[in-house]
Scaffold this active site. Structure first.
Site, PDB file in Angstrom:
ATOM      1  N   CYS A 155       0.978  -1.426   0.019  1.00  0.00           N
ATOM      2  CA  CYS A 155       0.047  -0.054   0.117  1.00  0.00           C
ATOM      3  C   CYS A 155       0.969   1.093  -0.059  1.00  0.00           C
ATOM      4  O   CYS A 155       1.784   1.316   0.778  1.00  0.00           O
ATOM      5  CB  CYS A 155      -0.921   0.055   1.175  1.00  0.00           C
ATOM      6  SG  CYS A 155      -1.744   1.491   1.581  1.00  0.00           S
ATOM      7  N   CYS A 184       0.681   3.303   3.161  1.00  0.00           N
ATOM      8  CA  CYS A 184       1.362   2.945   4.160  1.00  0.00           C
ATOM      9  C   CYS A 184       3.072   3.395   4.048  1.00  0.00           C
ATOM     10  O   CYS A 184       3.631   3.569   4.898  1.00  0.00           O
ATOM     11  CB  CYS A 184       1.270   1.239   4.372  1.00  0.00           C
ATOM     12  SG  CYS A 184      -0.682   0.814   4.623  1.00  0.00           S
TER      13      CYS A 184
END
Length: 465
Positions: free
Chosen positions: A385, A388
């Protein structure tokens, strides 16, 4: 069905060979000025006549049952009848072509059996390119019933500017009624946007495309690096079917695939094209009102869409074929397993010595405790991600600042086979999800802000100590 055709001030029309060899300016090419004819002209070089609206009774009625009320000049006969089998080769041949040339190629080939998909955002550039080709063109849009008022006003402005009627597709009222009665108006905040999008967007689009052999979209490679980075300028649609039915019956054209946002906006300004007023309010990618918001400086445009979900889900289903590979990767890999892309394993993140890595058993035990020895701050993440990845530095720095404070910092990889558990037991909504487990309370507290800098996270922790 009648065609939606430009009639704002003039129609550009190629009398003979429709030459597109004019000098290239920036990312588009101008047609020769001698090709401009009045929009009211019904005869072009003695070879064109106006086709009456609804005169073609043989046409499939799967497309929306109304089109332009302004009659469009049309050369007798339909688009090219022979469709090349190898669209991969055609995509390579057109890879360096201008958006105008690609649009012209699409309209020339498919005639009345192709339409521009217009979302009410900067893809108005597609309509302008179609106008510049001088060819008749159709425009359709999905009215989900949840659009911003500014978008509806923009639709009206575009129709008046180009002298067209947009062909609107609507969701099935029975399906919408059932969804809202059973789950409420905002169920997508709780269980994801896919069900609502499937009813309000995907199914109406599927029905509309059954009346076409090709469609034109405003997809660009820079819009969503995770899902659109490799889209070609033309392809066999991997998701939907056209009027002939079956695999390969619909061709998808993406004329602006190789442009970036700056190129598009420079083009819109140069051509004095109307734009959605939401753009001036910080909106970049525009969809339904509940699922769209302005983005902050430095944020990617897709971060304004479905912000409560992980980056893989930043498609509504209209271009589902873009995310097929990512879906496969996520299904194969579980928590702690190597998430691969090709042969290379994806490196884990949040690897600071001050961040404790939880196993499934460990996070379950932490969640069950009613009295903990220490309060914990835990991030639920997926290493693939990009959101993230973007907060890794801030989270590691926060962990370092909290050393000796009595607050422990941890991480739990919640993708793959752990995702269902994390959604049900750990309040996972999107990646990353940040939870604070108080010392003397069994229930974790979810960090709701998208501000993931050190100061904002520290303020969150400080208020809960």
């Amino acid at each position: 069905m009648a065609l939606a055709a430009s009639s704002s001030s003039a129609i550009l029309w190629s009398v003979a060979s429709h030459d597109l060899s004019a000098p290239k300016i920036s990312s588009f090419r101008w047609l020769d000025q001698h090709m401009i004819l009045p929009a009211s002209s019904n005869v072009i070089n003695g070879q064109c006549r106006v086709k009456p609206i609804f005169s073609d009774q043989k046409r499939s009625q799967a497309m929306i049952p109304f089109a332009a009320t302004a009659a469009a000049p049309e050369i007798l006969g339909k688009g090219e009848s022979e469709v090349p089998d190898d669209y991969d080769k055609l995509a390579k041949d057109l890879e360096v072509a201008s958006p105008l040339e690609i649009t012209d190629r699409a309209l020339k080939k498919f005639g009345d059996d192709i339409a521009i998909a217009f979302s009410g955002a900067e893809d108005v550039a597609l309509i302008e390119y179609a106008r510049l080709t001088g060819r008749p063109f159709r425009v359709f849009s999905l009215d989900t019933g949840r659009l911003n008022p500014e978008t509806y006003a923009f639709f009206d402005a575009v129709e008046k500017h180009y002298g067209i009627h947009i062909e609107y597709a609507f969701p099935d009222s029975v399906e919408v009624q059932a969804l809202v009665r059973n789950k409420g108006l905002f169920s997508f905040y709780e269980d994801g946007h896919q069900e609502c999008c499937r009813i309000r967007k995907v199914r109406p689009l599927r029905k509309a495309l059954k009346g076409l052999r090709a469609w034109i979209t405003g997809q660009r490679k820079d819009q969503s690096p995770g899902t659109r980075a490799k889209i070609p300028v033309v392809q066999v649609d991997p998701t939907f079917e056209g009027m002939d039915g079956g695999v390969g019956s619909l061709v998808k054209w993406n004329p602006v695939a190789n442009m970036d946002s700056l190129d598009v906006w420079n083009f819109l300004r140069a051509m004095n094209v109307p734009v959605n007023s939401l753009h001036s309010q910080g909106y970049v990618s525009i969809g339904c009102e509940p699922c769209t918001r302005p983005v902050l400086p430095g944020q990617h445009e897709r971060e304004g869409r479905w912000w409560w979900e992980d980056s893989k889900a930043k498609e509504c289903g209209l271009h589902k074929g873009n995310i097929k590979q990512e879906e496969v990767l996520e299904e194969v890999n579980g928590n702690g397993a190597a998430h691969t892309n090709g042969n290379a394993a994806l490196t884990d993140i949040f690897n600071s010595q001050n961040v404790v890595s939880f196993s499934r058993t460990g996070i379950e035990n932490l969640a069950k405790l009613e009295n903990r020895a220490y309060p914990w701050l835990v991030v639920l993440y997926a290493p693939w991600c990009r959101f993230c990845q973007a907060m890794e530095g801030s989270y590691d720095e926060l962990a370092e600042k909290l050393v000796g404070s009595g607050i422990k910092v941890g991480k739990f990889r919640a993708d793959g086979e752990q995702k269902k558990f994390a959604r049900q037991e750990l309040l996972l909504g999107s990646f990353p999800t940040i939870l604070f487990f108080p010392k003397n309370s069994p229930n974790p507290i979810k960090y709701l802000s998208n501000k993931r800098d050190v100061e904002s996270l520290m303020a969150f922790v400080s208020t809960l100590q």
